[in-house]
Structures are given as C-alpha cells and as structure tokens.
Motif scaffolding. Structure first.
Motif, short mmCIF file in Angstrom:
data_model
loop_
_atom_site.label_atom_id
_atom_site.label_comp_id
_atom_site.label_asym_id
_atom_site.label_seq_id
_atom_site.Cartn_x
_atom_site.Cartn_y
_atom_site.Cartn_z
N ASP A 1 -7.94 2.66 -3.22
CA ASP A 1 -8.12 3.78 -2.31
C ASP A 1 -8.60 3.36 -0.92
O ASP A 1 -8.40 4.09 0.05
N VAL A 2 -9.27 2.19 -0.84
CA VAL A 2 -9.77 1.68 0.43
C VAL A 2 -9.67 0.16 0.41
O VAL A 2 -10.10 -0.48 -0.56
N VAL A 3 -9.11 -0.42 1.46
CA VAL A 3 -9.12 -1.87 1.63
C VAL A 3 -10.15 -2.20 2.69
O VAL A 3 -10.05 -1.74 3.83
N HIS A 4 -11.15 -3.00 2.31
CA HIS A 4 -12.26 -3.38 3.18
C HIS A 4 -12.12 -4.86 3.50
O HIS A 4 -12.48 -5.71 2.72
N GLY A 5 -11.54 -5.15 4.66
CA GLY A 5 -11.27 -6.54 5.04
C GLY A 5 -12.34 -7.11 5.94
O GLY A 5 -13.01 -6.40 6.70
N GLN B 1 -10.12 -5.89 13.46
CA GLN B 1 -8.68 -5.71 13.59
C GLN B 1 -8.34 -4.23 13.43
O GLN B 1 -9.23 -3.39 13.26
N GLY B 2 -7.06 -3.92 13.48
CA GLY B 2 -6.64 -2.53 13.48
C GLY B 2 -6.83 -1.84 12.15
O GLY B 2 -7.05 -2.45 11.10
N VAL B 3 -6.73 -0.53 12.21
CA VAL B 3 -6.84 0.34 11.04
C VAL B 3 -5.47 0.93 10.74
O VAL B 3 -4.79 1.44 11.63
N ASP B 4 -5.08 0.86 9.48
CA ASP B 4 -3.84 1.48 9.01
C ASP B 4 -4.22 2.50 7.95
O ASP B 4 -5.27 2.39 7.30
N VAL B 5 -3.40 3.52 7.78
CA VAL B 5 -3.57 4.48 6.69
C VAL B 5 -2.24 4.56 5.96
O VAL B 5 -1.22 4.91 6.55
N ARG B 6 -2.29 4.21 4.67
CA ARG B 6 -1.07 4.23 3.86
C ARG B 6 -1.29 5.17 2.68
O ARG B 6 -2.19 4.96 1.86
N ASP B 7 -0.48 6.20 2.59
CA ASP B 7 -0.57 7.17 1.48
C ASP B 7 -1.99 7.66 1.28
O ASP B 7 -2.49 7.77 0.15
N GLY B 8 -2.68 7.94 2.38
CA GLY B 8 -4.03 8.48 2.30
C GLY B 8 -5.11 7.45 2.06
O GLY B 8 -6.28 7.81 1.89
N ALA B 9 -4.76 6.17 2.05
CA ALA B 9 -5.72 5.10 1.81
C ALA B 9 -5.94 4.30 3.09
O ALA B 9 -4.99 3.69 3.60
#
Length: 329
Positions: free
Chosen positions: A220-224, A231-239
C-alpha cells in the motif's frame, strides 16, 4: 483519521553521537519534536547501529562506520514516538555482529519495532507491526546495498535482494516477507526499501519498475531511502511510492547543488481501514546534527524541486501554507 509519518535516513553516529552526550534527547528533532510526536505512527530508516561495542568492519573496504550509544539514542527515538525502524541498510553491521545484536536488543527492550535485519535471514524477513489508532500497520524491509552485509541461515545481517522483479530469488524472498506480513492481517502494508545509488535526484527505471511491482503484489505504501536526497512521488492504484525520502538527521557534508540537507517529513493520512487519502510533505532543514522546520526560502526550494522531480509521474500537488499535499484517490 490516522496519520503516519515516514522519514529518510536517521544517522545518529559520529558527531551526532558526540553532541547528544550533552544534549536532551529531544534536541535531536529541534522544533519538529511536537509535530512528530503527534503523529499516530512514525517509521524511519535507522542508518547506524546502537551499540558501544564491536570492531569496525574490515572484511571489505568501508569508508564510513556509524554507531550511536543506545543510552541516549533510544530516549531520542522515544521522544517523538518512533513506532518502527528499518535496519535494512548499509550501516547496520558497521561494527560487526555484536553491535547488530546490541541494536536488536536495545530496540526490543524499548518496544520499538524493527525490520529488515536480524540474527539470521529468517528473522531479517519478519515484518514489524504496530497500531496507528484503529489502523493496523505492517512493514517489510529490504535493501539492495552492501552484499557483504546480507544475512543467511546462519549469519546475522540484512534482508538483501536485487531490486528487480525479474530476479527469481528476489521474487521469492519478497513474497515470503509479504506473506508473513499478510498473516498479521494488516490494514496498511508498507515496504521500506534502502535502494539505489547515493546523490541521485531521479530513480532509475529499474527502481520504478520494482516499486510498481510491489504495489501490484499488494503493498500500500513504498517508503524509499538511500540516495541522501529526496526523489519524486508517484501514486499507482491509490498507493503512494516515495522513491526516496532523503536524509533526516546526520552530520554529513552538504552538496550545494543537490542539497542533501533539505527534505520533508512525509505524512500520510489513511482511513481506519488503511486506505491512503492524503500525503502531506512538510519541508525540513537538516542543521548540523539535528533537524528543524524549513524557513520560507528553504521550503520554497524544496517545493520546487519536488514538483520537478515528480513531473515524470504526473503527480498533482496543491499548496497548504509551506507544505505540499497530494490527494490520493
């Protein structure tokens, strides 16, 4: 509605460790102490071991070795209510297995959950879990840094993978960890990743693919983290995919172009069922050996860079005072 905080690297060694010997634990966090403590959950990358024992790693060349005295470091983490830390990084074994074990013991004794490293690879793959209000959170942790620090069935170390969804061993290890997390029946599943090279403002395509693959696998969340710059923020399928959350506390030299002394507190609002609804990016400035809220000029710089670095992902931001907001459908 619970709000969870995610920070980048919290490095408590070297000069930070020296200065904190004579400072209150909460001075590490400057004027952010109350803000961080008010969050319903807080996860960070602990970029050091917590020990006063061990010898510097010499089996392979290591230019830097980070460790902090747990006598002050644990109270500092407790001062802002850190719920969980990832140890899957390239510094947790800087002072050998004894210091890693001390780190594990210190965190466990304090009730601070940890993930991404262990006394063996089985423990390294175990998720951490905590409750943020009514939301149950589970976190898995991996790194692709420092192969010599990887745990195996008989050796302590990190949960190390190749961040490549086409790699069979990676798929197997990640799915093992995700399965363990799913067994905890979390409302929100987070993957915390120490990945990629230092001082890079945009993630390579391989990391973009891996982040999206994790979402497809149910994260549900990728914490890099790892690059030392956000770096940038992406939202994929609500995640939300936070490719890199930058640094948060350290004593590092500052690159005057990339500005590794500037970042954000990443604050994610979720429903009680764990559905992300809004991501708030609160600009911060890394003073030497502590962090504080960014002034107006630094905040403007952070907002502009974040918009630029997120352009490839078509992420829409709106402004709220000094902060950036991302609405998550």
């Amino acid at each position: 509605m619970p709000t969870l905080g995610f920070t980048g690297d919290v490095m408590l060694g070297r000069k930070v460790n020296e200065r904190q010997q004579t400072r209150r634990p909460d001075e590490l966090w400057g004027d952010l102490t109350e803000r961080l403590a008010s969050l319903d959950g807080l996860v960070c990358n602990l970029e050091c071991c917590l020990s006063t024992r061990g010898q510097r790693w010499t089996e392979t060349h290591r230019p830097f070795h980070f460790r902090a005295d747990p006598e002050w470091a644990i109270p500092a983490l407790e001062a802002v209510g850190v719920d969980g830390v990832t140890l899957a990084n390239n510094h947790v074994l800087d002072f050998g297995a004894v210091a890693l074990r001390d780190t594990i013991d210190a965190l466990d004794d304090a009730g601070i959950a940890r993930v991404g490293a262990g006394r063996d690879v089985d423990e390294a793959l175990d998720p951490l879990a905590f409750s943020a209000g009514d939301c149950r959170v589970a976190v898995v942790g991996f790194t692709d840094n420092t192969p010599e620090y990887a745990a195996d069935p008989d050796t302590p170390g990190t949960a190390r993978v190749e961040c490549d969804p086409d790699d069979a061993d990676t798929r197997s290890m990640v799915r093992d960890a995700l399965g363990r997390a799913d067994a905890l029946d979390p409302d929100l599943l987070v993957a915390s990743l120490h990945w990629g090279p230092n001082m890079v403002a945009h993630p390579d395509e391989r990391y973009r693919e891996f982040g999206r693959w994790l979402v497809d696998e149910g994260v549900d969340v990728v914490h890099g983290h790892s690059a030392h710059v956000f770096q940038g923020v992406d939202v994929r399928d609500g995640a939300p995919i936070l490719y890199d959350t930058g640094d948060f506390v350290d004593d590092y030299a500052v690159d005057e172009t990339l500005r590794n002394d500037r970042s954000f507190s990443f604050e994610l609002s979720v429903t009680a069922d764990g559905d992300p609804t809004e991501l708030r990016l609160h600009p911060v400035n890394l003073e030497y050996c502590r962090v504080e809220t960014a002034d107006s000029a630094v905040a403007a710089w952070c907002r502009e860079r974040m918009r630029e670095r997120s352009a490839d992902f078509d992420t829409t931001f709106r402004r709220d005072d000094s902060d950036l907001l991302v609405d998550i459908d």
